[in-house]
Design a protein around this motif. Structure first.
Motif, mmCIF file in Angstrom:
data_model
loop_
_atom_site.group_PDB
_atom_site.id
_atom_site.type_symbol
_atom_site.label_atom_id
_atom_site.label_comp_id
_atom_site.label_asym_id
_atom_site.label_seq_id
_atom_site.Cartn_x
_atom_site.Cartn_y
_atom_site.Cartn_z
ATOM 1 N N VAL A 34 32.358 33.465 35.430
ATOM 2 C CA VAL A 34 32.036 34.838 35.822
ATOM 3 C C VAL A 34 30.618 35.136 35.357
ATOM 4 C CG1 VAL A 34 32.583 37.278 35.480
ATOM 5 C CG2 VAL A 34 34.439 35.597 35.714
ATOM 6 N N VAL A 102 31.524 36.043 41.281
ATOM 7 C CA VAL A 102 31.359 37.469 41.027
ATOM 8 C C VAL A 102 30.365 37.646 39.879
ATOM 9 C CG1 VAL A 102 33.350 37.491 39.457
ATOM 10 C CG2 VAL A 102 32.596 39.642 40.515
ATOM 11 N N ILE A 104 28.861 40.581 36.979
ATOM 12 C CA ILE A 104 28.931 41.869 36.299
ATOM 13 C C ILE A 104 27.513 42.243 35.877
ATOM 14 C CG2 ILE A 104 29.768 43.100 34.257
ATOM 15 C CD1 ILE A 104 32.144 41.081 34.239
ATOM 16 N N VAL A 127 30.309 43.752 40.141
ATOM 17 C CA VAL A 127 31.017 44.821 39.437
ATOM 18 C C VAL A 127 29.991 45.511 38.545
ATOM 19 C CG1 VAL A 127 32.799 45.387 37.748
ATOM 20 C CG2 VAL A 127 33.260 43.681 39.520
ATOM 21 N N GLU A 129 28.926 47.954 35.777
ATOM 22 C CA GLU A 129 29.607 48.472 34.595
ATOM 23 C C GLU A 129 28.934 49.689 33.973
ATOM 24 O OE1 GLU A 129 26.184 47.194 32.741
ATOM 25 O OE2 GLU A 129 27.213 46.197 34.383
ATOM 26 N N VAL A 325 35.244 43.088 32.574
ATOM 27 C CA VAL A 325 35.901 41.773 32.555
ATOM 28 C C VAL A 325 37.375 41.900 32.938
ATOM 29 C CG1 VAL A 325 36.666 39.879 31.052
ATOM 30 C CG2 VAL A 325 34.302 40.690 30.948
ATOM 31 N N VAL A 328 37.568 42.314 36.667
ATOM 32 C CA VAL A 328 37.319 41.021 37.328
ATOM 33 C C VAL A 328 38.541 40.121 37.214
ATOM 34 C CG1 VAL A 328 35.997 38.878 37.158
ATOM 35 C CG2 VAL A 328 34.808 41.079 37.168
ATOM 36 N N LEU A 332 40.601 38.585 40.320
ATOM 37 C CA LEU A 332 40.782 37.142 40.496
ATOM 38 C C LEU A 332 42.256 36.795 40.657
ATOM 39 C CD1 LEU A 332 38.218 35.880 37.839
ATOM 40 C CD2 LEU A 332 38.173 35.241 40.257
ATOM 41 N N VAL A 343 37.635 37.553 46.203
ATOM 42 C CA VAL A 343 37.462 38.456 45.061
ATOM 43 C C VAL A 343 36.984 39.827 45.528
ATOM 44 C CG1 VAL A 343 36.165 38.877 42.923
ATOM 45 C CG2 VAL A 343 37.065 36.598 43.418
ATOM 46 N N HIS A 344 36.055 39.835 46.486
ATOM 47 C CA HIS A 344 35.549 41.104 47.011
ATOM 48 C C HIS A 344 36.672 41.911 47.645
ATOM 49 C CE1 HIS A 344 33.698 43.766 50.087
ATOM 50 N NE2 HIS A 344 32.863 44.000 49.107
ATOM 51 N N LEU A 347 38.940 43.303 44.943
ATOM 52 C CA LEU A 347 38.341 44.441 44.245
ATOM 53 C C LEU A 347 38.533 45.733 45.029
ATOM 54 C CD1 LEU A 347 35.012 42.847 42.954
ATOM 55 C CD2 LEU A 347 36.756 43.921 41.510
#
Length: 399
Positions: A34, A102, A104, A127, A129, A325, A328, A332, A343-344, A347
């Motif tokens: 990640v 992905v 962050i 992502v 944060e 995290v 994510v 996953l 993953v997209h 999300l």
């Protein structure tokens, strides 16, 4: 008897061998990488280190429970040096060389905006944060389609805190903001909220990321006769501003936006006298676990932060990495395989309780967090008011 015993020993040895082989296979499974980009050097390095530590706590917690999809998580952490160009370079490395599914990142809005077009070109979800500029989730912004943001926009902060303005007695405001997409966006968002609630911004002053001298700007505010000052900047600079206000005899109400500064950090950085009475828009209360969306996770996070001997003033910033995290990891697991498109999609369908509140994403990839207004009272942390994320989601659903 001897033959029976020998057979038993052989069977037990074989069984032990199978267990050892299974454990070895579990230990040697390829980790799921990640990507994470934070300012680990430069003027806002402290914030980046806090978020990184929060992320590591979450990663270790996920891995202690067996990882994701039977594999451990591995954070590939890159330093953007508090610079947009370096952020793009870091993203390119993570995408092309490390092949992460992905990313962050990347604390500052200008930094996040810099990497979004590249991530979108490769179809890599981001992502977000921390960054709060409204541009990030604006469909007109290049790269917006790959963004899932768990941090609130300045507009959401203003909605959550704006209704309290009349009770706080803020009428004539001087606004001191960092000259970035974050600062400029906050000035616009809070300006609208103040106007709706009977207050006006009399003067706006912008400062550089590395500035430490704010006397000139504060002297202008004093001459303008403001009764309140709003700050959008990181905690160390906000603390400096409060100290210099005290030196100038500028006795006004103070509101700090953005969620990075909070009572404990400012008391430690500025001193109790300079910090007294200052108010802060925050998103997490480390003293009241029930105020978070996931109380059990909040308790585990704070206890581990203390156990690792990390700076207490960073615990509110670190929660951003912790939540990112966990989001994510959940995506996953839902995706079923660690590929960017899966993953997209996961999300955008995700809904979970987290420290920020209820995390789920609207059509533009924006989640709504808890908005908590706090204050230094007698040198200690106090809560002035709360707008829960659930209330913001309910309000959005009725529009």
């Amino acid at each position: 008897m001897k033959i029976s015993r020998v057979i038993t020993l052989i069977v037990l040895a074989a069984f032990a061998g199978v267990l050892a082989t299974g454990a070895l296979q579990a230990q040697t499974k390829e980790p799921i990488k990640v990507g994470m980009i934070q300012p680990l050097s430069g003027p806002i390095a402290a914030a980046g280190s806090y978020i990184t530590n929060g992320a590591k706590i979450a990663m270790d917690r996920v891995n202690a429970k067996g990882g994701v999809l039977g594999r451990p998580l591995e954070l590939i952490i890159e330093d953007n040096k508090s610079d947009p160009a370096e952020t793009r370079n870091a993203a390119e490395k993570l995408i092309v060389r490390d092949k992460v599914p992905v990313i962050i990142g990347a604390w500052g809005s200008s930094m996040t905006l810099a990497m979004m077009p590249l991530a979108a070109q490769h179809g890599i979800p981001i992502v977000v944060e921390t960054s709060s500029s409204g541009k990030i989730t604006d469909p007109k912004t290049p790269g917006q389609k790959v963004v899932s943001r768990i941090s609130p926009t300045s507009e959401l902060e203003a909605v959550g805190a704006g209704a309290l303005i009349p009770t706080l007695g803020m009428k004539k405001i001087g606004y001191l903001a960092v000259n970035t997409d974050w600062g400029r966006g906050a000035v616009a968002a809070f300006g609208d909220a103040f106007k709706k609630n009977g207050a006006t911004i009399e003067a706006v002053e912008y400062v550089g990321q590395a500035d430490t001298d704010f006397y000139a700007q504060l002297t202008k505010f004093k001459a303008a006769g403001v009764d309140s000052i709003v700050i959008t900047d990181d905690a160390p600079k906000a603390a400096k501003m409060l100290q210099q206000m005290k030196e100038l005899g500028l006795n006004v109400k103070v509101l700090v936006t953005g969620g990075s500064a909070w009572p404990d950090s400012i008391v430690q950085l500025a001193g109790a006298k300079a910090a007294e009475g200052a108010m802060f828009v925050t998103f997490y209360n480390p003293y009241d676990y029930a105020m978070a969306g996931d109380g059990d996770a909040s308790r585990a996070y704070v206890e581990e932060w203390k156990k690792r001997g990390l700076p207490w003033i960073g615990v509110v910033e670190g929660m951003r990495g912790f939540d990112a995290v966990n989001v994510v990891a959940k995506a996953l697991e839902t995706a079923g395989e660690p590929t960017a498109p899966k993953v997209h999609d996961a999300l955008r369908r995700l809904e979970m309780k987290a420290l920020y509140g209820i995390v789920k994403f609207d059509k533009n990839g924006q989640s709504f967090s808890n908005i908590i207004l706090t204050q230094v009272r007698d040198g200690k942390y106090a809560v002035v008011g709360v707008t829960p994320s659930a209330k913001l989601w309910d309000a959005a659903a009725t529009k």
